[in-house]
Design a protein around this motif. Structure first.
Motif, short mmCIF file in Angstrom:
data_model
loop_
_atom_site.label_atom_id
_atom_site.label_comp_id
_atom_site.label_asym_id
_atom_site.label_seq_id
_atom_site.Cartn_x
_atom_site.Cartn_y
_atom_site.Cartn_z
N ALA A 73 1.04 -1.29 0.08
CA ALA A 73 0.00 0.04 0.20
C ALA A 73 0.82 1.28 -0.05
O ALA A 73 0.41 2.37 -0.80
N MET A 74 1.91 1.28 0.81
CA MET A 74 2.87 2.54 1.02
C MET A 74 3.67 2.72 -0.32
O MET A 74 3.63 3.83 -0.73
N GLN A 75 3.98 1.46 -1.05
CA GLN A 75 4.61 1.78 -2.48
C GLN A 75 3.67 2.18 -3.38
O GLN A 75 3.94 3.11 -4.27
N LEU A 76 2.18 1.79 -3.47
CA LEU A 76 1.35 1.99 -4.48
C LEU A 76 0.87 3.69 -4.13
O LEU A 76 0.91 4.60 -5.11
N LEU A 77 0.85 3.95 -2.92
CA LEU A 77 0.54 5.48 -2.54
C LEU A 77 1.88 6.45 -2.74
O LEU A 77 1.73 7.34 -3.46
N GLU A 78 3.02 5.81 -2.83
CA GLU A 78 4.32 6.58 -3.27
C GLU A 78 3.82 6.72 -4.96
O GLU A 78 4.20 7.90 -5.21
N ARG A 79 3.56 5.68 -5.57
CA ARG A 79 3.64 5.68 -7.09
C ARG A 79 2.39 6.72 -7.34
O ARG A 79 2.76 7.34 -8.73
N VAL A 80 1.34 6.74 -6.70
CA VAL A 80 0.41 7.74 -7.15
C VAL A 80 0.36 9.11 -6.50
O VAL A 80 -0.36 10.00 -6.58
N GLY A 81 1.77 9.27 -5.84
CA GLY A 81 1.86 10.44 -4.85
C GLY A 81 1.08 11.04 -3.93
O GLY A 81 0.99 12.09 -3.42
N LEU A 82 0.90 9.90 -3.12
CA LEU A 82 -0.08 10.22 -1.97
C LEU A 82 0.42 9.57 -0.78
O LEU A 82 -0.39 9.45 0.23
N ALA A 83 1.75 9.37 -0.58
CA ALA A 83 2.32 8.77 0.42
C ALA A 83 1.76 9.29 1.78
O ALA A 83 1.62 8.65 3.20
N ASP A 84 1.78 10.75 1.75
CA ASP A 84 1.57 11.58 3.00
C ASP A 84 -0.07 11.19 3.19
O ASP A 84 -0.23 12.00 4.51
N LYS A 85 -0.73 10.77 2.53
CA LYS A 85 -2.33 10.72 3.05
C LYS A 85 -2.56 9.42 3.48
O LYS A 85 -3.91 9.10 3.41
N ALA A 86 -1.59 8.46 3.70
CA ALA A 86 -2.09 7.12 4.16
C ALA A 86 -2.99 7.03 5.18
O ALA A 86 -3.74 6.09 5.32
N ASP A 87 -2.89 7.71 6.03
CA ASP A 87 -3.80 7.57 7.22
C ASP A 87 -4.90 8.84 7.35
O ASP A 87 -5.71 8.97 8.30
N ALA A 88 -4.93 9.33 6.18
CA ALA A 88 -6.25 10.26 6.10
C ALA A 88 -7.60 9.56 5.71
O ALA A 88 -7.39 8.35 5.41
N TYR A 89 -8.72 10.17 5.89
CA TYR A 89 -9.99 9.59 5.31
C TYR A 89 -10.50 10.00 4.27
O TYR A 89 -9.95 11.23 3.69
N PRO A 90 -11.01 9.32 3.39
CA PRO A 90 -11.45 9.96 1.89
C PRO A 90 -12.00 11.10 1.99
O PRO A 90 -11.75 11.99 0.88
N SER A 91 -12.83 11.46 3.10
CA SER A 91 -13.51 12.96 3.05
C SER A 91 -12.52 13.88 3.22
O SER A 91 -13.05 15.16 2.90
#
Ligand code: ADP
Ligand code: MG
Length: 243
Positions: free
Chosen positions: A120-138
């Motif tokens: 998940a962290m690799q994929l978030l890195e890939r889509v440029g959102l590693a810093d949002k891992a613990d955020a909620y969709p809203s």
């Protein structure tokens, strides 16, 4: 390149209404196919037939060598290899970004929780959102939500990705960030079928464009040909409206 998706004489009716009328095409491994056409022409139905989200009325759909029209085929196994991204992101609102991504692969026992977290962290890195891992969709913008939805699909390690107007619900300033992620995916060799109104993307990224109207493939070709030099009147009229 191997044939990833073979569609032969595909027909689909809803009651009396035949919305796909003998569609035939083949998607090669690594190919990016864009599908364009007016609203109601059958684009979404076609895409949904590729993973049997719609029951097929006639013809054949072969994905990765599996004839998904054969009732003996385990459609869930085939679907694990087909990612799908919709116009509306359908993220789970009460789960964090990272939990949204790890849920399916862990539930389906594709990987352990720890492996899923790393991925998940690799994929978030890939889509440029590693810093949002613990955020909620809203807490995310539309473009960020759609990038999470793409990461979530990729967590199942699909080898085909289907996109149904992934940028149509986005504010214009967010379209680019989602198309860029898709562009990278294409560059990495993913086989992709993309329903889109983004002619720039189709022209730049796709290997082939299909123009659908009234449940038929009216015209298909490489993007330069089809978008810059359409031959059929219906294609010309449609492109005049969207370009
Ligand atoms: P597009 O994605 O090109 O806008 P669709 O594939 O959504 O087109 O729809 C094609 C046609 O099929 C439309 O006439 C639509 O009303 C009809 N259709 C789509 N889904 C259903 C359904 N679940 N039940 C009945 N008719 C449907
Ligand atoms: Mg549609």
């Amino acid at each position: 390149m191997a044939d990833k998706v073979i569609v032969k004489d595909l027909r689909k009716s809803f009651g009396e209404n035949e919305v796909l009328k003998s569609i035939s095409t083949t998607v090669k491994e690594g190919e990016v196919l864009c599908i364009i056409g007016p609203s109601g022409s059958g684009k979404s139905t076609f895409l949904r037939c590729l993973n049997r989200l719609e029951e097929i009325s006639g013809g054949q759909v072969i994905v990765d060598g599996y004839d998904i029209t054969d009732p003996k085929v385990d459609i869930n196994k085939v679907r694990e290899n087909i990612g799908m991204v919709f116009q509306h992101f359908n993220l789970f609102p009460h789960k964090t970004v990272k939990q949204n991504i790890t849920l399916a692969p862990v539930e389906l026992k594709k990987m352990t929780k720890e492996e899923a977290d790393v991925l998940a962290m690799q994929l978030l890195e890939r889509v440029g959102l590693a810093d949002k891992a613990d955020a909620y969709p809203s807490q995310l913008s539309g473009g960020q939500k759609q990038r999470v939805a793409i990461a979530r699909s990729l967590a199942m390690k699909p080898n085909i990705m289907l996109f149904d107007e992934p940028t149509s619900a986005l504010d214009p300033e967010m379209v680019g960030e989602v198309l860029n992620v898709m562009k990278e995916l294409a560059k990495d060799g993913m086989t992709m079928v993309v329903v889109t109104h983004e002619m720039g993307f189709a022209r730049e990224v796709s290997d082939r464009v299909i123009f659908m109207d009234g449940g038929y493939i009216v015209e298909e070709g490489n993007p330069q040909e089809l978008i810059n030099h359409p031959k059929e009147k219906r294609t010309i009229d449609f492109l005049n409206q969207v370009l």
